[in-house]
Design a protein around this motif. Structure first.
Motif, PDB file in Angstrom:
ATOM      1  N   GLU A  88       5.804 -13.628 -42.464  1.00  0.00           N
ATOM      2  CA  GLU A  88       4.678 -14.522 -42.717  1.00  0.00           C
ATOM      3  C   GLU A  88       4.199 -14.392 -44.158  1.00  0.00           C
ATOM      4  OE1 GLU A  88       0.243 -15.444 -40.844  1.00  0.00           O
ATOM      5  OE2 GLU A  88       1.744 -14.317 -39.680  1.00  0.00           O
ATOM      6  N   ILE A  89       4.222 -13.170 -44.672  1.00  0.00           N
ATOM      7  CA  ILE A  89       3.830 -12.943 -46.066  1.00  0.00           C
ATOM      8  C   ILE A  89       4.796 -13.657 -47.012  1.00  0.00           C
ATOM      9  CG2 ILE A  89       3.669 -11.179 -47.869  1.00  0.00           C
ATOM     10  CD1 ILE A  89       2.604  -9.272 -45.715  1.00  0.00           C
ATOM     11  N   SER A  90       6.088 -13.592 -46.700  1.00  0.00           N
ATOM     12  CA  SER A  90       7.092 -14.276 -47.530  1.00  0.00           C
ATOM     13  C   SER A  90       6.853 -15.786 -47.538  1.00  0.00           C
ATOM     14  CB  SER A  90       8.503 -13.972 -47.015  1.00  0.00           C
ATOM     15  OG  SER A  90       8.780 -12.591 -47.114  1.00  0.00           O
ATOM     16  N   ASN A  91       6.509 -16.332 -46.367  1.00  0.00           N
ATOM     17  CA  ASN A  91       6.215 -17.763 -46.286  1.00  0.00           C
ATOM     18  C   ASN A  91       4.987 -18.119 -47.123  1.00  0.00           C
ATOM     19  OD1 ASN A  91       8.376 -18.178 -44.541  1.00  0.00           O
ATOM     20  ND2 ASN A  91       7.122 -17.931 -42.702  1.00  0.00           N
ATOM     21  N   LEU A  92       3.957 -17.279 -47.035  1.00  0.00           N
ATOM     22  CA  LEU A  92       2.753 -17.526 -47.817  1.00  0.00           C
ATOM     23  C   LEU A  92       3.038 -17.452 -49.316  1.00  0.00           C
ATOM     24  CD1 LEU A  92      -0.002 -15.577 -45.808  1.00  0.00           C
ATOM     25  CD2 LEU A  92       0.164 -18.053 -46.135  1.00  0.00           C
ATOM     26  N   GLU A  93       3.885 -16.504 -49.694  1.00  0.00           N
ATOM     27  CA  GLU A  93       4.236 -16.384 -51.114  1.00  0.00           C
ATOM     28  C   GLU A  93       4.958 -17.631 -51.600  1.00  0.00           C
ATOM     29  OE1 GLU A  93       6.487 -12.808 -51.122  1.00  0.00           O
ATOM     30  OE2 GLU A  93       4.760 -11.518 -51.553  1.00  0.00           O
ATOM     31  N   ALA A  94       5.866 -18.159 -50.755  1.00  0.00           N
ATOM     32  CA  ALA A  94       6.594 -19.377 -51.134  1.00  0.00           C
ATOM     33  C   ALA A  94       5.644 -20.569 -51.233  1.00  0.00           C
ATOM     34  CB  ALA A  94       7.689 -19.656 -50.095  1.00  0.00           C
ATOM     35  N   ILE A  95       4.693 -20.640 -50.281  1.00  0.00           N
ATOM     36  CA  ILE A  95       3.743 -21.761 -50.292  1.00  0.00           C
ATOM     37  C   ILE A  95       2.854 -21.709 -51.532  1.00  0.00           C
ATOM     38  CG2 ILE A  95       1.722 -22.729 -49.114  1.00  0.00           C
ATOM     39  CD1 ILE A  95       3.041 -21.876 -46.464  1.00  0.00           C
ATOM     40  N   ALA A 117      -6.868 -20.867 -52.482  1.00  0.00           N
ATOM     41  CA  ALA A 117      -7.671 -19.641 -52.429  1.00  0.00           C
ATOM     42  C   ALA A 117      -7.585 -18.989 -51.049  1.00  0.00           C
ATOM     43  CB  ALA A 117      -9.124 -19.956 -52.773  1.00  0.00           C
ATOM     44  N   SER A 118      -7.561 -19.823 -50.002  1.00  0.00           N
ATOM     45  CA  SER A 118      -7.461 -19.285 -48.636  1.00  0.00           C
ATOM     46  C   SER A 118      -6.120 -18.601 -48.426  1.00  0.00           C
ATOM     47  CB  SER A 118      -7.638 -20.408 -47.610  1.00  0.00           C
ATOM     48  OG  SER A 118      -8.913 -20.999 -47.728  1.00  0.00           O
ATOM     49  N   TYR A 119      -5.053 -19.261 -48.940  1.00  0.00           N
ATOM     50  CA  TYR A 119      -3.715 -18.667 -48.801  1.00  0.00           C
ATOM     51  C   TYR A 119      -3.623 -17.354 -49.573  1.00  0.00           C
ATOM     52  CZ  TYR A 119      -1.991 -23.000 -46.690  1.00  0.00           C
ATOM     53  OH  TYR A 119      -1.795 -24.067 -45.862  1.00  0.00           O
ATOM     54  N   MET A 120      -4.189 -17.315 -50.735  1.00  0.00           N
ATOM     55  CA  MET A 120      -4.139 -16.098 -51.541  1.00  0.00           C
ATOM     56  C   MET A 120      -4.919 -14.958 -50.880  1.00  0.00           C
ATOM     57  SD  MET A 120      -2.145 -16.503 -54.068  1.00  0.00           S
ATOM     58  CE  MET A 120      -2.565 -15.007 -54.970  1.00  0.00           C
ATOM     59  N   TYR A 121      -6.037 -15.307 -50.266  1.00  0.00           N
ATOM     60  CA  TYR A 121      -6.836 -14.292 -49.551  1.00  0.00           C
ATOM     61  C   TYR A 121      -6.046 -13.746 -48.355  1.00  0.00           C
ATOM     62  CZ  TYR A 121     -10.592 -12.190 -46.832  1.00  0.00           C
ATOM     63  OH  TYR A 121     -11.366 -11.314 -46.112  1.00  0.00           O
ATOM     64  N   SER A 122      -5.419 -14.664 -47.613  1.00  0.00           N
ATOM     65  CA  SER A 122      -4.609 -14.244 -46.474  1.00  0.00           C
ATOM     66  C   SER A 122      -3.457 -13.358 -46.929  1.00  0.00           C
ATOM     67  CB  SER A 122      -4.054 -15.468 -45.733  1.00  0.00           C
ATOM     68  OG  SER A 122      -5.095 -16.287 -45.258  1.00  0.00           O
ATOM     69  N   LEU A 123      -2.832 -13.738 -48.020  1.00  0.00           N
ATOM     70  CA  LEU A 123      -1.715 -12.972 -48.557  1.00  0.00           C
ATOM     71  C   LEU A 123      -2.149 -11.561 -48.940  1.00  0.00           C
ATOM     72  CD1 LEU A 123       1.268 -13.077 -49.431  1.00  0.00           C
ATOM     73  CD2 LEU A 123       0.492 -13.948 -51.644  1.00  0.00           C
ATOM     74  N   LYS A 124      -3.303 -11.460 -49.562  1.00  0.00           N
ATOM     75  CA  LYS A 124      -3.809 -10.166 -50.001  1.00  0.00           C
ATOM     76  C   LYS A 124      -4.123  -9.266 -48.793  1.00  0.00           C
ATOM     77  CE  LYS A 124      -6.834 -10.307 -53.244  1.00  0.00           C
ATOM     78  NZ  LYS A 124      -8.126 -10.495 -53.977  1.00  0.00           N
ATOM     79  N   VAL A 125      -4.824  -9.826 -47.798  1.00  0.00           N
ATOM     80  CA  VAL A 125      -5.227  -9.028 -46.632  1.00  0.00           C
ATOM     81  C   VAL A 125      -4.011  -8.593 -45.820  1.00  0.00           C
ATOM     82  CG1 VAL A 125      -6.467  -9.082 -44.438  1.00  0.00           C
ATOM     83  CG2 VAL A 125      -7.508 -10.074 -46.473  1.00  0.00           C
ATOM     84  N   GLN A 126      -3.081  -9.515 -45.587  1.00  0.00           N
ATOM     85  CA  GLN A 126      -1.926  -9.190 -44.747  1.00  0.00           C
ATOM     86  C   GLN A 126      -0.988  -8.200 -45.441  1.00  0.00           C
ATOM     87  OE1 GLN A 126      -0.079 -12.753 -43.202  1.00  0.00           O
ATOM     88  NE2 GLN A 126      -2.026 -13.612 -42.549  1.00  0.00           N
ATOM     89  N   SER A 127      -0.856  -8.303 -46.752  1.00  0.00           N
ATOM     90  CA  SER A 127      -0.028  -7.343 -47.487  1.00  0.00           C
ATOM     91  C   SER A 127      -0.617  -5.940 -47.386  1.00  0.00           C
ATOM     92  CB  SER A 127       0.092  -7.758 -48.956  1.00  0.00           C
ATOM     93  OG  SER A 127       0.729  -9.002 -49.084  1.00  0.00           O
ATOM     94  N   ARG A 128      -1.919  -5.856 -47.548  1.00  0.00           N
ATOM     95  CA  ARG A 128      -2.575  -4.557 -47.441  1.00  0.00           C
ATOM     96  C   ARG A 128      -2.514  -4.026 -46.006  1.00  0.00           C
ATOM     97  NH1 ARG A 128      -7.982  -5.792 -51.162  1.00  0.00           N
ATOM     98  NH2 ARG A 128      -6.872  -5.903 -53.181  1.00  0.00           N
ATOM     99  N   MET A 129      -2.530  -4.929 -45.040  1.00  0.00           N
ATOM    100  CA  MET A 129      -2.460  -4.516 -43.651  1.00  0.00           C
ATOM    101  C   MET A 129      -1.097  -3.875 -43.353  1.00  0.00           C
ATOM    102  SD  MET A 129      -2.972  -6.838 -40.210  1.00  0.00           S
ATOM    103  CE  MET A 129      -4.308  -7.756 -40.990  1.00  0.00           C
TER     104      MET A 129
END
Length: 409
Positions: free
Chosen positions: A55-62, A83-95
């Motif tokens: 999911e993180i890879s998909n968000l990075e591509a988006i 901004a929402s995608y970037m926030y999700s990417l940051k939280v999920q990566s840290r998770m």
């Protein structure tokens, strides 16, 4: 004489083949679940790091695509998806990093931000999802209860393990067992063990010669022995399950929270509907409350079986009728039903057989009836026991010992 009779009855119950086979079956179920099912079981709280990485890879591509085409701005209707995608990417990566580092305190904090938890899959069984009048409120409630449980991990000030998050520790497993329909097994044990406490003696002709003890007193002795035997067996099974699960997943902590649902403290209604509020109690308090109501329910069913034994004189009929009464709520249950034959269901003892949900407030929430409380449940069950005691006393006078054993001669 009474003491000797109690010792004799207890030995008879210990040697009863029916009871022994049932206990073996229960032990087998506990071993199967604790050793084979629980360790590999995925719960709604389980975390799949590999799926999250995809999911993180998909968000990075988006997000990269949005950067390339200049779509990182703000729209009046769309807001700022970048901004929402970037926030999700940051939280999920840290998770994922916290999970792989086994830093479950931080993992819990990140997960509470609302990612990677499907509240729909958290529904325990048929009662919650059945003809729900407001499905959206069910999802919102599940999310709130999960958030409270996660916050309870942090507030307990203990090292958080992944087994705690998955609710696989011994205390959490026992608590969830009591919160669901599976708790009926506890009451069924009382029904099963006491179903033949009178009828089994009809197989022995010598019993007709009589014992130097009154008939009603004899019934009380047999009930007391069945009560003590049931509690002893249940405690042994509970101890066995706790030890086996603790070895694999840890014992857990009494400080961990159990989310509960409460009626709204606000006096106003919203278009005729009162929303619920949510809180939590410790596992220690939940188990203490359970220990307060379980013996009452066990005693109720034992005395009910004594009454049915006098009426039917057959152990299997007693077993079937008591079991039917235990599960009879399923016949009429509905999320919108608050009365049965003109009687509010909070006044029916059947409502409180599902004692785990009564303690957690889920029973109140299911039918949105604020009068369903733990305190009222105790009162209703005690009144039911009083009614059974009077009925048993009267019937024991009508069905004497000689009459009860007559056909066995």
């Amino acid at each position: 004489m009474t003491k000797s009779m109690m010792i004799h009855e207890f030995k008879m119950m210990l040697r009863n083949k029916k009871n022994i086979l049932f206990i073996i079956a229960l032990v087998s179920l506990i071993l199967t679940y604790a050793l084979l099912i629980l360790p590999t079981q995925e719960t709604p709280d389980s975390f799949n790091a590999e799926e999250m990485k995809k999911e993180i890879s998909n968000l990075e591509a988006i997000t990269q695509g949005m950067i390339n085409r200049g779509g990182t701005g703000y729209g009046e209707r769309t807001g700022s998806p970048f901004a929402s995608y970037m926030y999700s990417l940051k939280v999920q990566s840290r998770m994922v990093n916290a999970f792989e580092d086994k830093n479950f305190n931080r993992f819990t904090q990140l997960r509470m931000k609302g990612f990677d938890y499907n509240t729909t899959s958290a529904s325990r069984d048929w009662m919650l999802i059945g003809d729900a009048p407001y499905p959206g409120l069910d999802d919102s409630r599940n999310y709130s209860l999960t958030d409270l449980r996660y916050q309870g991990y942090l507030d307990a000030n203990i090292p958080i393990t992944y087994e705690m998050i998955e609710q696989k520790t011994a205390l959490q497993t026992i608590t969830n067992f009591l919160l669901g329909t599976t708790a009926f097994i506890v009451l069924f044990c009382a029904i099963y063990f006491s179903s033949d406490m009178l009828a089994k003696d009809r197989q022995h002709r010598t019993i007709l010669q009589g014992l130097p003890i009154g008939w009603y007193r004899l019934i009380n002795v047999k009930s007391a022995v069945a009560f003590g035997y049931t509690l002893l067996i249940l405690f042994g099974l509970l101890l066995l399950a706790a030890v086996i699960i603790s070895i694999q997943s840890g014992f857990g902590s009494f400080k961990l929270s159990v989310p509960i649902t409460l009626p709204s403290s606000e006096p106003d209604e919203y278009f005729g509907y009162r929303f619920s509020e949510f809180d939590s109690i410790s596992i220690a308090k939940f188990l203490l409350l359970a220990l307060g109501i379980i013996p009452i329910l066990i005693y109720l069913f034992i005395r009910l079986n004594a009454l049915l034994s006098l009426l039917f004189k057959n152990a299997w009929i007693v077993l079937m009728v008591s079991t039917l009464i235990l599960f009879s709520e399923r016949i009429y249950y509905s999320r919108t039903l608050t009365e049965l034959f003109g009687i509010e269901i909070s006044n029916l003892p059947l409502t409180y057989f599902d004692f785990g949900r009564v303690i957690s407030g889920e029973k109140y929430y299911l039918v949105h009836l604020e009068s369903i409380t733990y305190e009222k449940g105790i009162l209703v069950l005690l009144c039911t026991i009083l009614f059974l005691e009077i009925s048993l006393f009267v019937v024991s006078r009508m069905v004497s010992k000689r009459r009860f054993y007559r056909k066995a001669a």
